[in-house]
Design a protein around this motif. Structure first.
Motif, mmCIF file in Angstrom:
data_model
loop_
_atom_site.group_PDB
_atom_site.id
_atom_site.type_symbol
_atom_site.label_atom_id
_atom_site.label_comp_id
_atom_site.label_asym_id
_atom_site.label_seq_id
_atom_site.Cartn_x
_atom_site.Cartn_y
_atom_site.Cartn_z
ATOM 1 N N HIS A 6 -2.405 -65.704 -25.727
ATOM 2 C CA HIS A 6 -3.168 -65.084 -26.814
ATOM 3 C C HIS A 6 -3.217 -63.572 -26.613
ATOM 4 O O HIS A 6 -3.413 -63.081 -25.498
ATOM 5 C CB HIS A 6 -4.584 -65.665 -26.837
ATOM 6 C CG HIS A 6 -5.338 -65.404 -28.101
ATOM 7 N ND1 HIS A 6 -5.805 -64.152 -28.450
ATOM 8 C CD2 HIS A 6 -5.730 -66.242 -29.096
ATOM 9 C CE1 HIS A 6 -6.449 -64.228 -29.604
ATOM 10 N NE2 HIS A 6 -6.416 -65.484 -30.020
ATOM 11 N N LYS A 79 -8.378 -76.126 -26.345
ATOM 12 C CA LYS A 79 -8.839 -75.905 -27.724
ATOM 13 C C LYS A 79 -10.071 -76.760 -28.047
ATOM 14 O O LYS A 79 -10.993 -76.295 -28.719
ATOM 15 C CB LYS A 79 -7.706 -76.208 -28.706
ATOM 16 C CG LYS A 79 -6.595 -75.161 -28.682
ATOM 17 C CD LYS A 79 -5.472 -75.501 -29.659
ATOM 18 C CE LYS A 79 -4.414 -74.416 -29.678
ATOM 19 N NZ LYS A 79 -3.281 -74.748 -30.585
ATOM 20 N N GLY A 82 -12.990 -75.172 -26.354
ATOM 21 C CA GLY A 82 -13.366 -73.967 -27.089
ATOM 22 C C GLY A 82 -14.151 -74.284 -28.343
ATOM 23 O O GLY A 82 -15.142 -73.615 -28.658
ATOM 24 N N GLU A 83 -13.722 -75.321 -29.053
ATOM 25 C CA GLU A 83 -14.415 -75.713 -30.287
ATOM 26 C C GLU A 83 -15.810 -76.268 -29.979
ATOM 27 O O GLU A 83 -16.784 -75.909 -30.637
ATOM 28 C CB GLU A 83 -13.581 -76.763 -31.017
ATOM 29 C CG GLU A 83 -14.189 -77.235 -32.334
ATOM 30 C CD GLU A 83 -13.329 -78.294 -33.017
ATOM 31 O OE1 GLU A 83 -13.855 -78.988 -33.900
ATOM 32 O OE2 GLU A 83 -12.144 -78.436 -32.646
ATOM 33 N N GLN A 86 -18.034 -73.466 -28.728
ATOM 34 C CA GLN A 86 -18.016 -72.306 -29.625
ATOM 35 C C GLN A 86 -17.531 -71.038 -28.912
ATOM 36 O O GLN A 86 -18.130 -69.966 -29.020
ATOM 37 C CB GLN A 86 -19.394 -72.097 -30.252
ATOM 38 C CG GLN A 86 -19.852 -73.293 -31.086
ATOM 39 C CD GLN A 86 -21.238 -73.124 -31.664
ATOM 40 O OE1 GLN A 86 -21.998 -72.253 -31.261
ATOM 41 N NE2 GLN A 86 -21.580 -73.951 -32.639
ATOM 42 N N LEU A 87 -16.430 -71.183 -28.195
ATOM 43 C CA LEU A 87 -15.812 -70.032 -27.535
ATOM 44 C C LEU A 87 -14.851 -69.360 -28.508
ATOM 45 O O LEU A 87 -14.042 -70.024 -29.148
ATOM 46 C CB LEU A 87 -15.053 -70.477 -26.283
ATOM 47 C CG LEU A 87 -15.880 -71.176 -25.197
ATOM 48 C CD1 LEU A 87 -14.977 -71.639 -24.050
ATOM 49 C CD2 LEU A 87 -16.970 -70.254 -24.676
ATOM 50 N N GLU A 88 -14.952 -68.053 -28.601
ATOM 51 C CA GLU A 88 -14.126 -67.293 -29.539
ATOM 52 C C GLU A 88 -13.369 -66.199 -28.805
ATOM 53 O O GLU A 88 -13.779 -65.747 -27.734
ATOM 54 C CB GLU A 88 -15.011 -66.683 -30.636
ATOM 55 C CG GLU A 88 -15.748 -67.724 -31.474
ATOM 56 C CD GLU A 88 -16.655 -67.093 -32.508
ATOM 57 O OE1 GLU A 88 -16.827 -65.843 -32.460
ATOM 58 O OE2 GLU A 88 -17.185 -67.829 -33.363
ATOM 59 N N ALA A 89 -12.265 -65.772 -29.393
ATOM 60 C CA ALA A 89 -11.460 -64.698 -28.812
ATOM 61 C C ALA A 89 -12.348 -63.490 -28.533
ATOM 62 O O ALA A 89 -13.159 -63.095 -29.371
ATOM 63 C CB ALA A 89 -10.321 -64.321 -29.753
ATOM 64 N N ASP A 91 -14.612 -63.400 -26.110
ATOM 65 C CA ASP A 91 -15.740 -63.818 -25.273
ATOM 66 C C ASP A 91 -15.387 -63.636 -23.801
ATOM 67 O O ASP A 91 -14.246 -63.862 -23.392
ATOM 68 C CB ASP A 91 -16.106 -65.286 -25.520
ATOM 69 C CG ASP A 91 -16.846 -65.501 -26.829
ATOM 70 O OD1 ASP A 91 -17.413 -64.520 -27.370
ATOM 71 O OD2 ASP A 91 -16.874 -66.644 -27.310
ATOM 72 N N LEU A 114 -7.215 -69.262 -25.709
ATOM 73 C CA LEU A 114 -8.252 -68.900 -26.689
ATOM 74 C C LEU A 114 -8.453 -67.389 -26.827
ATOM 75 O O LEU A 114 -9.188 -66.947 -27.700
ATOM 76 C CB LEU A 114 -9.579 -69.553 -26.308
ATOM 77 C CG LEU A 114 -9.570 -71.087 -26.186
ATOM 78 C CD1 LEU A 114 -10.924 -71.584 -25.670
ATOM 79 C CD2 LEU A 114 -9.247 -71.734 -27.527
ATOM 80 N N LEU A 116 -9.716 -65.309 -24.320
ATOM 81 C CA LEU A 116 -10.962 -64.949 -23.656
ATOM 82 C C LEU A 116 -10.714 -63.853 -22.625
ATOM 83 O O LEU A 116 -9.598 -63.663 -22.152
ATOM 84 C CB LEU A 116 -11.568 -66.181 -22.965
ATOM 85 C CG LEU A 116 -11.716 -67.433 -23.830
ATOM 86 C CD1 LEU A 116 -12.252 -68.591 -22.995
ATOM 87 C CD2 LEU A 116 -12.639 -67.164 -25.020
ATOM 88 N N LYS A 136 -20.284 -65.527 -21.411
ATOM 89 C CA LYS A 136 -20.522 -66.572 -22.400
ATOM 90 C C LYS A 136 -20.441 -67.962 -21.771
ATOM 91 O O LYS A 136 -21.164 -68.882 -22.167
ATOM 92 C CB LYS A 136 -19.484 -66.433 -23.532
ATOM 93 C CG LYS A 136 -19.548 -67.505 -24.643
ATOM 94 C CD LYS A 136 -20.656 -67.244 -25.628
ATOM 95 C CE LYS A 136 -20.619 -68.201 -26.819
ATOM 96 N NZ LYS A 136 -19.557 -67.862 -27.781
#
Length: 355
Positions: A6, A79, A82-83, A86-89, A91, A114, A116, A136
């Motif tokens: 990523h 993934k 992450g979902e 609630q991990l987002e790019a 973090d 993801l 991170l 996070k």
């Protein structure tokens, strides 16, 4: 073909292209501490064109084994985690586990997949000592969690696994503002396939129950052991040795290991259930096991780490134990044999008992 990294992924504050990340890996292998060399080795494995890699098990229930895992399955696992959390790019997350094993490797995979920002520290028993940033997400073993309670406000969500979480530790973290989850999983399932909250409880779930992650189904075999069907992370169903009680299609209560079950005079005893009853009373680490007995076949024994505990029989009498759950004998061992993540290796520890 190598797995795509990523574009927002960062390692200790720096972003890298695939080729630059390979150079970082080589540098870690050549100049780093032992755990950093392990990180470098894994990064090179991940960046190679191979479609799978070999990961070794912890060895807590036998000899450590090498298991081949597909990289795409590891991506799918990352993934889902992450979902769910609630991990987002962008973090920031912390790696404080040994990168030799799947839990540490998957922290790296989640970050690379993801996007991170991952910082790593040595996988010690006190990982947050000297750490001043906020994060996070972080994965720990129970020993690390217990030593980090005073600094947990630096982390929003902690997942804990690798060994069982004691009732004393659950009490210590009850009022923490950090969301803390115990995980259920293994190398074959690419870390966790189910989680249960240890604080800030979900009132819709039965207390103590593990809730499975999306795209996974569960059942039991004729031993009442959990069977996991997760096509996104394993080509075949994973048949475990974990005895469970199914609460619903999505939840289960973990009861113990089938390979630990004791047959004492025809009565089947699950050590982990007895240990749970004793856990809030015992001042030292311990486990319940069995030794051969001419009359009973197997006799239930209590194995305690450290010095002799005065009044232990009285302590045991306060536990809600059935008559057949009372230990027939008590043994003391100076120090248990542990895996690298702090889990007691029962069989090896039991062998230390001097006849």
């Amino acid at each position: 073909m190598a797995v795509k990294i990523h574009e927002q992924f960062k390692l200790n504050g720096h972003g890298y292209s695939n080729e630059e990340l390979k150079e970082v890996a080589y540098s870690l292998i050549k100049e780093g501490e032992d755990f950093e060399k392990d990180i470098g080795d894994f990064l090179l494995d991940w960046l190679s064109p191979d479609l799978q890699l070999t990961v070794r098990t912890s060895g807590s229930t036998g000899i450590p084994l090498g298991i081949a895992l597909k990289k795409q399955h590891m991506v799918n696992s990352a993934k889902v985690t992450g979902e769910y959390f609630q991990l987002e790019a962008g973090d920031r997350v912390l790696l404080c586990l040994s990168p030799q094993y799947i839990a540490g490797k998957m922290m790296l995979v989640r970050a690379m997949v993801l996007g991170l920002e991952l910082d790593f520290v040595a996988p010690t028993s006190r990982p947050l000592d000297g750490v001043n940033k906020s994060y996070k997400f972080c994965a720990m073993v129970p020993l690390q969690l217990e030593s980090s309670i005073s600094k947990l406000n630096q982390i929003q969500t902690v997942i804990v696994g690798g060994a069982s979480v004691s009732s004393q530790l659950i009490k210590l973290i009850a009022n923490s503002n950090t969301k803390i989850f115990e995980t259920y999983g293994m190398t074959e399932t690419i870390t966790h396939v189910a989680v249960r909250p240890l604080n800030q409880y979900d009132t819709k779930s039965k207390f103590g129950a593990f809730k499975i992650l999306p795209d996974i189904t569960i059942s039991q075999d004729d031993r009442k052991c959990l069977v996991i069907n997760a096509p996104n992370i394993s080509d075949d169903p994973v048949i475990t040795n974990d005895i469970v009680e199914l609460i619903s299609e999505k939840e289960f209560l973990w009861q113990g290991r089938f390979d630990n079950v004791i047959n004492s005079g025809g009565i089947k005893l699950i050590p982990e259930q007895i240990e749970q009853k004793l856990s809030s009373l015992m001042p030292s680490r311990f486990f319940v096991s069995a030794l051969p007995d001419l009359k009973l076949g197997q006799k239930l024994v209590l194995v305690v780490e450290g010095e002799k505990i005065e009044g232990l029989q009285e302590i045991i009498s306060k536990a809600d134990l059935e008559k057949f759950e009372l230990p027939k004998e008590i043994f003391y061992i100076p120090a248990f044999v542990n895996t690298t993540n702090g889990k007691i290796v029962r069989e090896k520890s039991l062998s230390l008992i001097k006849s």
